[in-house]
Design an enzyme around this catalytic site. Structure first.
Site, PDB file in Angstrom:
ATOM      1  N   LYS A 191       0.836  -1.203   0.000  1.00  0.00           N
ATOM      2  CA  LYS A 191       0.000   0.000   0.000  1.00  0.00           C
ATOM      3  C   LYS A 191       0.862   1.240   0.000  1.00  0.00           C
ATOM      4  O   LYS A 191       1.982   1.147   0.488  1.00  0.00           O
ATOM      5  CB  LYS A 191      -0.963   0.012   1.186  1.00  0.00           C
ATOM      6  CG  LYS A 191      -0.381  -0.297   2.555  1.00  0.00           C
ATOM      7  CD  LYS A 191       0.764   0.445   3.144  1.00  0.00           C
ATOM      8  CE  LYS A 191       0.722   1.893   3.414  1.00  0.00           C
ATOM      9  NZ  LYS A 191       1.983   2.410   4.072  1.00  0.00           N
ATOM     10  N   TYR A 236      -4.365   3.990   6.663  1.00  0.00           N
ATOM     11  CA  TYR A 236      -4.847   3.042   7.684  1.00  0.00           C
ATOM     12  C   TYR A 236      -6.108   3.574   8.355  1.00  0.00           C
ATOM     13  O   TYR A 236      -7.006   2.799   8.685  1.00  0.00           O
ATOM     14  CB  TYR A 236      -3.775   2.782   8.740  1.00  0.00           C
ATOM     15  CG  TYR A 236      -2.613   1.964   8.241  1.00  0.00           C
ATOM     16  CD1 TYR A 236      -2.730   0.584   8.085  1.00  0.00           C
ATOM     17  CD2 TYR A 236      -1.401   2.554   7.920  1.00  0.00           C
ATOM     18  CE1 TYR A 236      -1.670  -0.170   7.626  1.00  0.00           C
ATOM     19  CE2 TYR A 236      -0.329   1.805   7.458  1.00  0.00           C
ATOM     20  CZ  TYR A 236      -0.473   0.446   7.311  1.00  0.00           C
ATOM     21  OH  TYR A 236       0.580  -0.298   6.847  1.00  0.00           O
TER      22      TYR A 236
HETATM   23  P1  NDP Z   1      12.492   1.548   2.065  1.00  0.00           P
HETATM   24  O1  NDP Z   1      13.016   2.830   1.579  1.00  0.00           O
HETATM   25  O2  NDP Z   1      13.148   0.939   3.264  1.00  0.00           O
HETATM   26  O3  NDP Z   1      12.533   0.455   0.903  1.00  0.00           O
HETATM   27  C1  NDP Z   1      12.281   0.738  -0.444  1.00  0.00           C
HETATM   28  C2  NDP Z   1      13.225  -0.104  -1.295  1.00  0.00           C
HETATM   29  O4  NDP Z   1      12.865   0.109  -2.663  1.00  0.00           O
HETATM   30  C3  NDP Z   1      14.685   0.320  -1.215  1.00  0.00           C
HETATM   31  O5  NDP Z   1      15.378  -0.299  -0.161  1.00  0.00           O
HETATM   32  C4  NDP Z   1      15.236  -0.130  -2.553  1.00  0.00           C
HETATM   33  O6  NDP Z   1      15.514  -1.516  -2.497  1.00  0.00           O
HETATM   34  C5  NDP Z   1      14.026   0.001  -3.480  1.00  0.00           C
HETATM   35  N1  NDP Z   1      14.112   1.177  -4.353  1.00  0.00           N
HETATM   36  C6  NDP Z   1      14.137   1.145  -5.698  1.00  0.00           C
HETATM   37  N2  NDP Z   1      14.210   2.376  -6.216  1.00  0.00           N
HETATM   38  C7  NDP Z   1      14.238   3.236  -5.181  1.00  0.00           C
HETATM   39  C8  NDP Z   1      14.325   4.646  -5.073  1.00  0.00           C
HETATM   40  N3  NDP Z   1      14.355   5.430  -6.165  1.00  0.00           N
HETATM   41  N4  NDP Z   1      14.350   5.198  -3.854  1.00  0.00           N
HETATM   42  C9  NDP Z   1      14.282   4.436  -2.749  1.00  0.00           C
HETATM   43  N5  NDP Z   1      14.201   3.082  -2.789  1.00  0.00           N
HETATM   44  C10 NDP Z   1      14.179   2.479  -3.994  1.00  0.00           C
HETATM   45  O7  NDP Z   1      10.940   1.768   2.324  1.00  0.00           O
HETATM   46  P2  NDP Z   1       9.931   0.917   3.209  1.00  0.00           P
HETATM   47  O8  NDP Z   1      10.397  -0.473   3.304  1.00  0.00           O
HETATM   48  O9  NDP Z   1       9.662   1.653   4.457  1.00  0.00           O
HETATM   49  O10 NDP Z   1       8.590   1.020   2.325  1.00  0.00           O
HETATM   50  C11 NDP Z   1       8.446   0.347   1.087  1.00  0.00           C
HETATM   51  C12 NDP Z   1       6.974   0.188   0.765  1.00  0.00           C
HETATM   52  O11 NDP Z   1       6.369  -0.632   1.748  1.00  0.00           O
HETATM   53  C13 NDP Z   1       6.155   1.480   0.741  1.00  0.00           C
HETATM   54  O12 NDP Z   1       5.240   1.425  -0.314  1.00  0.00           O
HETATM   55  C14 NDP Z   1       5.416   1.505   2.038  1.00  0.00           C
HETATM   56  O13 NDP Z   1       4.176   2.177   1.937  1.00  0.00           O
HETATM   57  C15 NDP Z   1       5.229   0.021   2.270  1.00  0.00           C
HETATM   58  N6  NDP Z   1       5.172  -0.270   3.707  1.00  0.00           N
HETATM   59  C16 NDP Z   1       4.139  -1.000   4.161  1.00  0.00           C
HETATM   60  C17 NDP Z   1       4.028  -1.303   5.485  1.00  0.00           C
HETATM   61  C18 NDP Z   1       2.910  -2.121   5.961  1.00  0.00           C
HETATM   62  O14 NDP Z   1       2.763  -2.269   7.164  1.00  0.00           O
HETATM   63  N7  NDP Z   1       2.098  -2.706   5.092  1.00  0.00           N
HETATM   64  C19 NDP Z   1       5.012  -0.815   6.464  1.00  0.00           C
HETATM   65  C20 NDP Z   1       6.118  -0.101   5.868  1.00  0.00           C
HETATM   66  C21 NDP Z   1       6.167   0.168   4.532  1.00  0.00           C
HETATM   67  P3  NDP Z   1      16.815  -2.142  -3.212  1.00  0.00           P
HETATM   68  O15 NDP Z   1      17.993  -1.434  -2.592  1.00  0.00           O
HETATM   69  O16 NDP Z   1      16.752  -3.562  -2.879  1.00  0.00           O
HETATM   70  O17 NDP Z   1      16.677  -1.856  -4.669  1.00  0.00           O
END
Ligand code: NDP
Length: 394
Positions: free
Chosen positions: A157, A245
């Site tokens: 989401k 949420y």
């Molecule tokens: P992060 O920033 O920790 O993770 C995003 C990952 O996306 C990065 O680590 C990277 O992985 C990849 N990525 C690819 N392109 C980009 C870019 N341009 N900028 C940043 N990251 C990029 O975020 P979160 O883990 O906190 O959130 C990710 C998603 O999960 C969101 O959509 C958020 O809404 C959702 N979420 C849902 C939750 C829930 O409870 N359902 C809780 C927290 C988040 P890599 O290095 O491997 O390429």
């Protein structure tokens, strides 16, 4: 364009009215007593009626796309508690990080992809499902490419930045004859399912009002929050990230869709965090049964994840309501508050197994793409209500 959405939402309203969450949980007991779920959604499997039973050892192969905080700290470890889902592939822009996790999870290095060769996942028969956990603005592209590669899709989401992107994702999954589910974990989480059951079964009396509050401080020094400050990657501010949420809660607690929206929005002037996305949104929703909901969403003050449901006979409070673990549920009746303990389950494992089971049994997931589209549509109407200072009729 919204015909399929309307059909899906009325199907969901019916499921809610029929106490779907209650039946799925197998909750026994009444208000004021300890409620113990006897079966979880995922454990429940097929209803005893006419659904085929699944071989006990069968698990589908999942690929996780984006190895960020949520993926690595919550989702990947939760595969260990799945009965129908196993982690078999990773997609990342950071090869050394991906290799480290591949080794940790026993994933074949040939199953580690990057964003450029992602489409070649179509040739990997070990992968049935792709779970996309990227910045929000990337969901449409990676879901559509995933469906075109012939894989089922779980998408975090909010589903996408715009209604048009959501619709394109739904269309792509339909065209490829693949399932598309939005990872609305709280709709698989036992405390929230119990709250739905109590609210919709009349145990609180006639529902009158809901308040739901989701807040956290956006930290510009934390890498996970950097993309959250950029509209292109985040889609919106606190509303898209955590206010969703609050919105979700009002919809699944009532089992209804709002018919009118009011909202106000405010960002601290000059705060560099809020140049592109908003800080605070407060919104009110009016539901057909008469329920009024009062919701907040903020990036400016400390962590709150609370849902309160006000009925004519009793008040239910979930606090925290939408955390990862350790939820608490209270019922206040006649000025006496009682806490109800429910067996905690891993909501991430439950939601992943739900999609795996839906694929194995060719069933529609409980939270399909249409559910994600509806939230994106409503969040955009909330922004419109705030911008125009008008009540928006939905
Ligand atoms: P992060 O920033 O920790 O993770 C995003 C990952 O996306 C990065 O680590 C990277 O992985 C990849 N990525 C690819 N392109 C980009 C870019 N341009 N900028 C940043 N990251 C990029 O975020 P979160 O883990 O906190 O959130 C990710 C998603 O999960 C969101 O959509 C958020 O809404 C959702 N979420 C849902 C939750 C829930 O409870 N359902 C809780 C927290 C988040 P890599 O290095 O491997 O390429």
């Amino acid at each position: 364009m919204f015909d399929s959405l309307k059909k899906e939402l009325s199907r969901r309203a019916l499921l809610h009215k029929a106490g779907f969450g209650f039946m799925a949980l197998g909750v026994t007991g009444a208000v004021g007593h300890i409620i113990k779920p006897t079966r979880t959604l995922a454990q429940a499997g097929p209803a005893p009626s006419n659904e085929p039973s699944l071989p006990p050892e069968k698990k589908l192969g999942w690929a996780v796309v984006g190895l960020g905080k949520f993926a690595t700290q919550q989702i990947m470890p939760s595969f260990g508690e799945c009965k129908r889902s196993k982690l078999v592939a990773l997609v990342s822009g950071d090869r050394p990080k991906a290799e480290k996790y591949a080794q940790q999870y026993g994933i074949n290095p040939k199953n580690v992809y990057n964003y450029q060769n992602y489409d070649s996942i179509r040739d990997n028969p070990e992968v049935d499902v792709i779970y996309i956990i990227l910045p929000n603005g990337m969901y449409a592209e990676y879901s559509i490419r995933g469906a075109q590669a012939g894989k089922h899709i779980m998408c975090e989401k909010p589903m996408a930045n715009t209604v048009e992107e959501c619709q394109a994702m739904i269309d792509a999954a339909k065209k490829a004859n693949r399932k598309l589910m939005i990872a609305y974990r709280t709709q698989y989480e036992p405390y929230n399912l119990t709250a739905i059951q109590l609210a919709q079964s009349g145990k609180l009396g006639k529902l009158k009002s809901i308040t739901s509050d989701h807040e956290r401080i956006l930290n510009p020094k934390d890498p996970v929050d950097i993309w959250r400050m950029q509209k292109k990657l985040a889609g919106g501010g606190s509303l898209y990230d955590i206010g969703i949420y609050s919105l979700q809660a009002t919809r699944y607690i009532t089992g209804e869709e709002p018919v009118a929206i009011n909202a106000m929005m405010y960002s601290t002037p000059g705060d560099p965090r809020f140049r592109e996305v908003e800080e605070n949104v407060n919104f009110m929703l009016h539901f057909p049964s008469g329920v009024l909901a009062n919701c907040t969403s903020s990036y400016g003050y400390s962590s709150t994840k609370r849902i309160q449901v006000f009925g004519s006979d009793a008040v239910l409070e979930l606090d925290p309501a939408t955390d990862y673990y350790q939820h608490r549920l209270f019922i206040n009746r006649d000025n006496q508050t009682e806490e109800q303990k429910i067996e905690e389950k891993n909501q991430f494992a439950l939601e992943m197994d739900h999609l795996s089971e839906c694929i194995m049994q060719n069933k529609q997931p409980k939270t399909p793409g249409e559910e994600g589209l509806q939230d994106v549509r409503l969040m955009n109407l909330i922004y419109e209500a705030a911008r125009t200072d008008k009540t928006i009729k939905v």
